[in-house]
Scaffold this motif. Structure first.
Motif, mmCIF file in Angstrom:
data_model
loop_
_atom_site.group_PDB
_atom_site.id
_atom_site.type_symbol
_atom_site.label_atom_id
_atom_site.label_comp_id
_atom_site.label_asym_id
_atom_site.label_seq_id
_atom_site.Cartn_x
_atom_site.Cartn_y
_atom_site.Cartn_z
ATOM 1 N N VAL A 276 38.693 39.325 43.493
ATOM 2 C CA VAL A 276 39.087 40.675 42.761
ATOM 3 C C VAL A 276 39.034 41.752 43.883
ATOM 4 C CG1 VAL A 276 38.155 42.201 41.254
ATOM 5 C CG2 VAL A 276 39.011 40.284 40.590
ATOM 6 N N ALA A 277 37.182 41.718 44.146
ATOM 7 C CA ALA A 277 36.938 42.518 45.695
ATOM 8 C C ALA A 277 37.799 42.262 47.127
ATOM 9 C CB ALA A 277 35.709 41.839 45.905
ATOM 10 N N GLU A 278 38.644 41.225 47.464
ATOM 11 C CA GLU A 278 39.282 41.565 48.101
ATOM 12 C C GLU A 278 41.044 42.542 47.835
ATOM 13 O OE1 GLU A 278 41.454 40.797 51.883
ATOM 14 O OE2 GLU A 278 39.564 41.136 51.150
ATOM 15 N N ALA A 279 41.267 42.154 46.573
ATOM 16 C CA ALA A 279 42.244 42.726 46.070
ATOM 17 C C ALA A 279 41.676 44.358 46.086
ATOM 18 C CB ALA A 279 42.213 42.539 44.096
ATOM 19 N N GLY B 83 45.015 53.562 44.013
ATOM 20 C CA GLY B 83 46.532 51.995 43.537
ATOM 21 C C GLY B 83 45.801 51.117 42.249
ATOM 22 N N GLN B 84 46.890 50.388 41.649
ATOM 23 C CA GLN B 84 46.557 49.059 40.822
ATOM 24 C C GLN B 84 46.293 48.000 41.358
ATOM 25 O OE1 GLN B 84 49.862 50.172 38.150
ATOM 26 N NE2 GLN B 84 47.864 50.899 36.685
ATOM 27 N N VAL B 85 45.301 47.034 41.054
ATOM 28 C CA VAL B 85 45.503 45.846 41.038
ATOM 29 C C VAL B 85 45.323 45.408 39.337
ATOM 30 C CG1 VAL B 85 43.870 44.010 41.544
ATOM 31 C CG2 VAL B 85 43.267 46.071 42.510
ATOM 32 N N ALA B 86 46.790 44.474 39.617
ATOM 33 C CA ALA B 86 46.783 43.289 37.940
ATOM 34 C C ALA B 86 46.891 41.977 38.259
ATOM 35 C CB ALA B 86 48.444 43.511 37.928
ATOM 36 N N ALA C 207 34.445 45.103 39.647
ATOM 37 C CA ALA C 207 34.312 45.266 41.432
ATOM 38 C C ALA C 207 34.726 47.095 41.334
ATOM 39 C CB ALA C 207 35.765 44.461 41.480
ATOM 40 N N GLY C 208 34.714 47.481 40.070
ATOM 41 C CA GLY C 208 35.155 48.969 40.249
ATOM 42 C C GLY C 208 35.703 49.528 39.960
#
Length: 233
Positions: A92-95, A103-106, A155-156
């Motif tokens: 998750v931190a790398e994502a 931007g988005q993380v999914a 992760a923020g």
């Protein structure tokens, strides 16, 4: 996400969501698939080439340390990746690092505590006892799905949205026997851990498959948690 945008599929496997993501960013977009297994990398690249999927690149790298540039992607996507790795917070931190500001993380991840086979069968029940123990032997969490929203927040990521879905697997569906298939693939580990011997595993596999071959048996998947969050601008 739309035409001209960029996306990365972490842990893409042999095909992942490369074609789906490419369709979303076409025309002019770019999709990068990442997988640590060189066989999967070759298969995914071949899949994209055979399907004529434009703007796709597949690279061999660890999803926790991709080596890709920071703040580079409009969408960072994972599917059934966090469930397979210890310390999923590192992925998750790398994502988050890879996502551009705004931007988005999914992520789509299973939670394997609950599923349904009806009518029940003792062999399936016994397989359910074996699976989480052998699956978690290296620190992976078969119940990671429920944890993903908090992993994102820690992760923020902001504006974290959560949904969940289940699916009915009819006769002929490749995932109708997924639990039996997984335990079969981990058979040697189950024996090493003393969870069952070869004879019991043979019997459980045969009896479980015979039960699932009955079209009257209802097989409901475990829930899949669909989680997305936004990187602060």
């Amino acid at each position: 996400m739309g035409p001209g945008h960029t996306a990365v599929d972490l842990g893409c496997g042999p095909r992942g969501a490369l074609d789906l993501l490419a369709a979303r960013v076409a025309p002019g977009g770019r999709v990068v698939g990442v997988d640590a297994d060189p066989v999967h990398v070759e298969m995914a690249a071949g899949f994209a080439a055979e399907r004529g999927v434009p703007g796709v690149e597949v690279v061999e790298a660890d999803a926790r340390r991709t080596g890709l540039p920071s703040d580079a992607f409009d969408l960072v996507h994972t599917r059934t990746l966090l469930v397979n790795v210890p310390d999923p917070e590192n992925v998750v931190a790398e994502a988050v690092r890879l996502a551009r500001p705004g931007g988005q993380v999914a992520s789509l991840e299973p939670d394997c505590e609950y599923d349904l086979v009806h009518p029940p069968h003792p062999a399936i029940d016994r397989i359910r006892e074996i699976f989480p123990v052998v699956f978690a032997r290296n620190g992976a969490d078969p119940q990671v799905g429920r944890r993903v929203p908090q992993l994102f927040r820690d992760a923020g990521l902001t504006d974290v949205q959560v949904d969940a879905a289940v699916e009915v697997f009819p006769i002929g569906h490749t995932r109708r026997t997924v639990l039996l298939d997984l335990v079969r693939s981990m058979r040697s580990h189950a024996v090493e851990l003393g969870l069952a011997d070869e004879a019991e595993l043979d019997r459980l596999d045969a009896e479980g498959r015979a039960h699932l071959d009955d079209p009257r048996v209802v097989v409901l998947s475990h829930p899949f948690f669909q989680v997305c969050g936004r990187k602060p601008a």
